[in-house]
Structure formats: structure tokens, C-alpha cells
Motif scaffolding. Structure first.
Motif, PDB file in Angstrom:
ATOM      1  N   ALA A   1       7.653  10.942  -1.829  1.00  0.00           N
ATOM      2  CA  ALA A   1       8.155  10.076  -2.898  1.00  0.00           C
ATOM      3  C   ALA A   1       7.066   9.117  -3.327  1.00  0.00           C
ATOM      4  N   VAL A   2       7.086   8.724  -4.593  1.00  0.00           N
ATOM      5  CA  VAL A   2       6.144   7.732  -5.093  1.00  0.00           C
ATOM      6  C   VAL A   2       6.933   6.562  -5.662  1.00  0.00           C
ATOM      7  N   ARG A   3       6.382   5.370  -5.551  1.00  0.00           N
ATOM      8  CA  ARG A   3       7.047   4.173  -6.052  1.00  0.00           C
ATOM      9  C   ARG A   3       6.022   3.297  -6.748  1.00  0.00           C
ATOM     10  N   GLN A   4       6.536   2.576  -7.750  1.00  0.00           N
ATOM     11  CA  GLN A   4       5.662   1.647  -8.463  1.00  0.00           C
ATOM     12  C   GLN A   4       6.096   0.219  -8.174  1.00  0.00           C
ATOM     13  N   TYR A   5       5.131  -0.615  -7.809  1.00  0.00           N
ATOM     14  CA  TYR A   5       5.400  -2.024  -7.561  1.00  0.00           C
ATOM     15  C   TYR A   5       5.379  -2.805  -8.887  1.00  0.00           C
ATOM     16  N   ARG A   6       5.902  -4.026  -8.824  1.00  0.00           N
ATOM     17  CA  ARG A   6       5.901  -4.859 -10.032  1.00  0.00           C
ATOM     18  C   ARG A   6       4.489  -5.132 -10.518  1.00  0.00           C
ATOM     19  N   SER A   7       3.536  -5.049  -9.611  1.00  0.00           N
ATOM     20  CA  SER A   7       2.136  -5.273 -10.002  1.00  0.00           C
ATOM     21  C   SER A   7       1.608  -4.144 -10.871  1.00  0.00           C
TER      22      SER A   7
ATOM     23  N   ALA B   1       2.888   5.756  -1.982  1.00  0.00           N
ATOM     24  CA  ALA B   1       3.479   7.074  -1.709  1.00  0.00           C
ATOM     25  C   ALA B   1       3.875   7.147  -0.243  1.00  0.00           C
ATOM     26  N   SER B   2       4.894   7.971   0.038  1.00  0.00           N
ATOM     27  CA  SER B   2       5.346   8.156   1.420  1.00  0.00           C
ATOM     28  C   SER B   2       5.851   9.584   1.580  1.00  0.00           C
ATOM     29  N   TYR B   3       5.943  10.025   2.846  1.00  0.00           N
ATOM     30  CA  TYR B   3       6.419  11.381   3.138  1.00  0.00           C
ATOM     31  C   TYR B   3       6.969  11.414   4.557  1.00  0.00           C
ATOM     32  N   ILE B   4       7.703  12.466   4.865  1.00  0.00           N
ATOM     33  CA  ILE B   4       8.214  12.679   6.220  1.00  0.00           C
ATOM     34  C   ILE B   4       7.253  13.631   6.930  1.00  0.00           C
ATOM     35  N   ASP B   5       6.685  13.173   8.051  1.00  0.00           N
ATOM     36  CA  ASP B   5       5.698  14.004   8.748  1.00  0.00           C
ATOM     37  C   ASP B   5       6.390  15.078   9.600  1.00  0.00           C
ATOM     38  N   PRO B   6       5.635  15.993  10.203  1.00  0.00           N
ATOM     39  CA  PRO B   6       6.233  17.081  10.987  1.00  0.00           C
ATOM     40  C   PRO B   6       7.069  16.622  12.164  1.00  0.00           C
ATOM     41  N   THR B   7       6.889  15.379  12.606  1.00  0.00           N
ATOM     42  CA  THR B   7       7.675  14.865  13.728  1.00  0.00           C
ATOM     43  C   THR B   7       8.964  14.198  13.259  1.00  0.00           C
ATOM     44  N   GLY B   8       9.150  14.094  11.924  1.00  0.00           N
ATOM     45  CA  GLY B   8      10.353  13.460  11.383  1.00  0.00           C
ATOM     46  C   GLY B   8      10.181  11.998  11.065  1.00  0.00           C
ATOM     47  N   GLU B   9       8.977  11.476  11.240  1.00  0.00           N
ATOM     48  CA  GLU B   9       8.732  10.057  10.972  1.00  0.00           C
ATOM     49  C   GLU B   9       8.199   9.871   9.554  1.00  0.00           C
ATOM     50  N   ARG B  10       8.683   8.799   8.870  1.00  0.00           N
ATOM     51  CA  ARG B  10       8.189   8.534   7.522  1.00  0.00           C
ATOM     52  C   ARG B  10       6.828   7.866   7.582  1.00  0.00           C
ATOM     53  N   ARG B  11       5.900   8.380   6.822  1.00  0.00           N
ATOM     54  CA  ARG B  11       4.534   7.856   6.768  1.00  0.00           C
ATOM     55  C   ARG B  11       4.241   7.340   5.371  1.00  0.00           C
ATOM     56  N   ARG B  12       3.549   6.226   5.292  1.00  0.00           N
ATOM     57  CA  ARG B  12       3.179   5.660   4.012  1.00  0.00           C
ATOM     58  C   ARG B  12       1.666   5.762   3.824  1.00  0.00           C
ATOM     59  N   ALA B  13       1.230   5.839   2.604  1.00  0.00           N
ATOM     60  CA  ALA B  13      -0.193   5.874   2.295  1.00  0.00           C
ATOM     61  C   ALA B  13      -0.838   4.570   2.757  1.00  0.00           C
ATOM     62  N   PRO B  14      -2.020   4.634   3.319  1.00  0.00           N
ATOM     63  CA  PRO B  14      -2.666   3.421   3.820  1.00  0.00           C
ATOM     64  C   PRO B  14      -3.085   2.466   2.709  1.00  0.00           C
ATOM     65  N   ASP B  15      -3.242   2.978   1.496  1.00  0.00           N
ATOM     66  CA  ASP B  15      -3.656   2.143   0.366  1.00  0.00           C
ATOM     67  C   ASP B  15      -2.752   2.427  -0.834  1.00  0.00           C
ATOM     68  N   THR B  16      -2.761   1.520  -1.804  1.00  0.00           N
ATOM     69  CA  THR B  16      -2.016   1.752  -3.042  1.00  0.00           C
ATOM     70  C   THR B  16      -2.915   2.458  -4.060  1.00  0.00           C
ATOM     71  N   PHE B  17      -2.283   2.981  -5.107  1.00  0.00           N
ATOM     72  CA  PHE B  17      -3.011   3.755  -6.110  1.00  0.00           C
ATOM     73  C   PHE B  17      -2.866   3.102  -7.477  1.00  0.00           C
ATOM     74  N   GLU B  18      -3.858   3.312  -8.315  1.00  0.00           N
ATOM     75  CA  GLU B  18      -3.834   2.706  -9.637  1.00  0.00           C
ATOM     76  C   GLU B  18      -2.842   3.412 -10.562  1.00  0.00           C
ATOM     77  N   THR B  19      -2.703   4.742 -10.369  1.00  0.00           N
ATOM     78  CA  THR B  19      -1.807   5.504 -11.239  1.00  0.00           C
ATOM     79  C   THR B  19      -0.863   6.364 -10.417  1.00  0.00           C
ATOM     80  N   LYS B  20       0.205   6.798 -11.049  1.00  0.00           N
ATOM     81  CA  LYS B  20       1.170   7.688 -10.420  1.00  0.00           C
ATOM     82  C   LYS B  20       0.509   9.028 -10.081  1.00  0.00           C
ATOM     83  N   THR B  21      -0.360   9.496 -10.943  1.00  0.00           N
ATOM     84  CA  THR B  21      -1.036  10.778 -10.713  1.00  0.00           C
ATOM     85  C   THR B  21      -1.858  10.736  -9.428  1.00  0.00           C
ATOM     86  N   GLU B  22      -2.565   9.641  -9.184  1.00  0.00           N
ATOM     87  CA  GLU B  22      -3.368   9.507  -7.970  1.00  0.00           C
ATOM     88  C   GLU B  22      -2.484   9.568  -6.724  1.00  0.00           C
TER      89      GLU B  22
END
Length: 395
Positions: free
Chosen positions: A18-24, A29-50
Motif C-alpha cells: 500500500a502507498v500513502r500520501q502525507y499532508r506534506s 509505502a508498506s507491505y506484509i513480509d513473508p513472516t506476516g509482519e508489516r514493513r514500512r519503507a525506511p524513507d519517504t518518496f517524493e512521488t507516488k510512482t517512486e
């Protein structure tokens, strides 16, 4: 009207993640890893495409079964490296070397970092700093090889994806070739070091035995009748002064050495005069009956070297290089010299070459003839000089 929660960020669900946009305006972005745990991207992105491209890369890694826990590399290098050395089960001298290289060259610069923080640029910076500050290229090469081996194990442990040590040739040592003494110089060194230790000089040159192998030789290992010595173990001396009795440097170190015939007298005399009694008695002991000590012998060696006029950088280990060279000159093949010196190799071409006991006797015989000839030539020259001096006096 949009809710307060939705006003902060808009979520877009995808087939994977899933991808989300902040007010900024930036995206996460986040995903469910093979162990069933949700992981988030370590950094934010400038665009939705990134953000979506990042998710696509993660999905591809999972599909290829190449996904790695992003927190796996969060292991302190100092802790991992210290444990790595302790688990190697290497020879005492090697372990001592590893500990020293870690303490002096690796941990001061890299010890505070986690494994996944040691990147190729950081490795390059570390190496250049070591070269500039120490000027010891050989030591830096050893340190680099140790770092690379530690991090290669981290790759195997799936703590990091790839080894960051990628500098071509950085682990190669370029050292000065060993020096070669003449037969006369070996004889002079043996004479100068004293009768108790002269056999050690000869075994170093014509064995050629390592000093740590000689330190552990026992009476039972010597066969005077056949002029042979069996090398079973080694006893290197650590920096602490402790004798570390144990296996030879490699399996190839366990061997029978056929000595040149001219050493028979020295061998018998040493056995009669200086070796400890009983089958387990040490071959080399000091004046007070203590086992061979590198530090004590080192002082005798330096005095003998000075008396003979040898270069100050001529090491006892250079006697082995002398033995290699003389054996080759006497007709020994590369495999013959490897067997004789207790060296091993992984080169397939050498594995299938053969050097049996009879061939070793031939090599020893050739060495014997070469040394005897050199000594005879030296005696003739001395007699010639002496004869010329007498003619001058008579005149």
C-alpha cells in the motif's frame, strides 16, 4: 467532507502493499513480509510512482526468494567480528594475528558500525586511511583479507546481501622475496650460534624445518641411522611467551624429512649431548633444561648474524628460503620442495604430481653433494690463500 484522519494522508491499496500520501505531499509505502509482519519503507518518496517502484522491487525479491529482513544487518561489527574469530578454531598464532589486526586496524574505524552500514565506499575510505597512516601495505592487505572473510560469513548468515569488500587486489601482499644464504654463510651461522644450537640452523636450512616445528621435535622423531626426522606437531611461541603446542601449520606439515648425509654427525652428537632423555624428550632445550624459547634464541641469532656479517634483516626464516633454493638447484621439482618443506596448495596440477620417500632421498642426496662440493671448494681456496702467504714469507 473528508475526515480528519483522511486529511492527514490518503491511502491507496494495491495488489501488493500500500502507498500513502502525507499532508506534506510526500509518500510512504508498506507491505506484509513473508513472516506476516508489516514493513514500512525506511524513507519517504517524493512521488507516488517512486513509492510504487520501491514496492515492485520488494515484491520481485520475495518472488525470487531473495528477500532479506531489513533489520538483519543491524548487528554490531565489533560483536560479530569478535565472535567470528572465537569460532574459527584456528591455530594459536593465527588467532593471535586476527585479534591484533582487529584491535589495531579494523575496530578503531569500523567497530561502531552495524554490518549493513559497512558499505563499499566506507571500506575504500578505511583502506586508504590505513595505508596513509601506517605505510604498512602488507599489514593493510592482511587486515583487508580478514575484513572480507568476516563479511563473507555475514553474507552466508544472510545478515547482509553482498560483501562490500570489492577492491580488486587489495588483499594481495607484495613483500620482499626471502634472502638466500650461501653454504659458507650457513656454516658460519651454525658455528657462531654455538654448538648447542648449530643443528637448529642446519635443520632450518637443509630440512627446511620451521622454528615452531623444531621447538616440538622429540627424541622419538629422530632416526640417526637413516638420517631422517618425523615432524608430527608444532609449538609456536605466542606474544605472551606461552608455548602453544598443537598441530602443524597444515596437514602437509606432518611429514618425514630425509636429511642430507653430511648432517649425520651433527644429528648424532646433538642426540648424545643435548637432547632430553626418553622417547618424549625434547630435541632442543636450553642450557638450564628449559624448552626452546624464541625470545632467548633470538638474541643468540642476532649475535651470530652480526659476527658472520649477515644483513640485519636476514631472518631465521630465510634459512627456509635458502633450503628451497638449494633443493631446486640440486634437481628437486616444485612438488619435491613442497613435500620437503611441509607446504600445501590447492592447485590441481600439483595434486597429481608425486614425490615419494625414494625421491626425497634423491633430493637429500643431491643437496648433500652440493654442500660437500661447496665446502671442498672453500677449503681449496683457503689452502691456496694460505699457500700463497707462505711463499711470500719465504721470499
Amino acid at each position: 467532507m473528508m475526515s480528519k484522519r483522511a486529511s492527514k494522508k490518503a491511502m491507496t491499496m494495491r495488489r501488493f502493499g500500500a502507498v500513502r500520501q502525507y499532508r506534506s505531499g510526500r509518500w510512504t509505502a508498506s507491505y506484509i513480509d513473508p513472516t506476516g509482519e508489516r514493513r514500512r519503507a525506511p524513507d519517504t518518496f517524493e512521488t507516488k510512482t517512486e513509492a510504487e517502484v520501491w514496492l515492485s522491487q520488494i515484491e520481485a525479491d520475495i518472488t525470487r526468494k531473495d528477500w532479506r529482513d531489513p533489520d538483519a544487518g543491524a548487528v554490531n561489527f565489533e560483536e560479530y567480528a569478535t565472535k567470528w574469530v572465537a569460532e574459527r578454531g584456528v591455530a594459536p598464532l593465527t588467532e593471535e594475528l586476527y585479534v591484533r589486526l582487529l584491535r589495531l586496524h579494523l575496530l578503531p574505524s569500523l567497530g561502531e558500525w552495524d554490518l549493513d552500514e559497512i558499505t563499499p565506499p566506507r571500506v575504500r575510505e578505511w583502506r586508504m586511511e590505513r595505508l596513509d597512516s601506517t605505510g604498512a601495505a602488507t599489514t593493510v592487505a592482511k587486515s583487508y583479507r580478514l575484513l572480507k572473510a568476516i563479511l563473507e560469513t555475514a553474507v552466508d548468515d544472510e545478515l547482509i546481501r553482498r560483501n562490500p569488500c570489492r577492491i580488486r587486489g587489495a588483499g594481495k601482499e607484495v613483500s620482499k622475496s626471502g634472502q638466500v644464504a650461501t653454504v659458507e654463510q650457513v656454516d658460519a651461522l651454525a658455528e657462531a650460534v654455538g654448538i648447542r644450537w648449530r643443528l637448529m640452523v642446519y635443520l632450518g636450512a637443509y630440512g627446511p624445518l620451521r622454528p615452531e616445528e623444531q621447538a616440538e621435535l622429540r627424541r622419538k622423531d629422530v632416526d640417526v641411522d637413516n638420517v631422517t626426522i618425523v615432524v608430527r606437531k608444532a609449538a609456536p611461541e605466542l606474544a605472551t611467551g606461552r608455548r602453544a603446542e598443537g598441530p602443524t601449520k597444515s596437514e602437509a606439515g606432518k611429514r618425514m624429512v630425509v636429511l642430507p648425509e653430511f648432517l649425520r654427525t651433527d644429528l648424532q652428537r646433538h642426540m648424545d649431548w643435548y637432547a632430553e632423555k626418553g622417547p618424549e624428550g625434547l630435541l632442543f632445550v636450553g642450557e638450564k633444561g628449559a624448552a626452546f624459547r624464541r625470545s632467548t634464541f633470538g638474541r643468540k641469532w642476532k649475535r651470530a648474524r652480526l659476527a658472520v656479517g649477515m644483513p640485519t634483516d636476514f631472518r631465521f626464516y630465510d634459512l627456509r628460503h635458502t633450503g628451497h633454493t638449494l633443493s631446486t638447484r640440486s634437481g628437486a621439482t616444485l612438488k619435491d620442495t613442497m613435500v620437503r618443506a611441509g607446504q600445501s596448495t590447492e592447485k590441481a596440477a600439483l595434486i597429481y604430481q608425486h614425490s615419494d620417500h625414494e625421491r626425497q632421498k634423491e633430493v637429500a642426496g643431491g643437496l648433500d653433494r652440493m654442500v660437500q662440493a661447496a665446502r671442498e671448494k672453500a677449503r681449496e681456496q683457503q689452502e691456496k690463500v694460505a699457500g700463497g702467504a707462505e711463499v711470500v714469507q719465504d721470499a
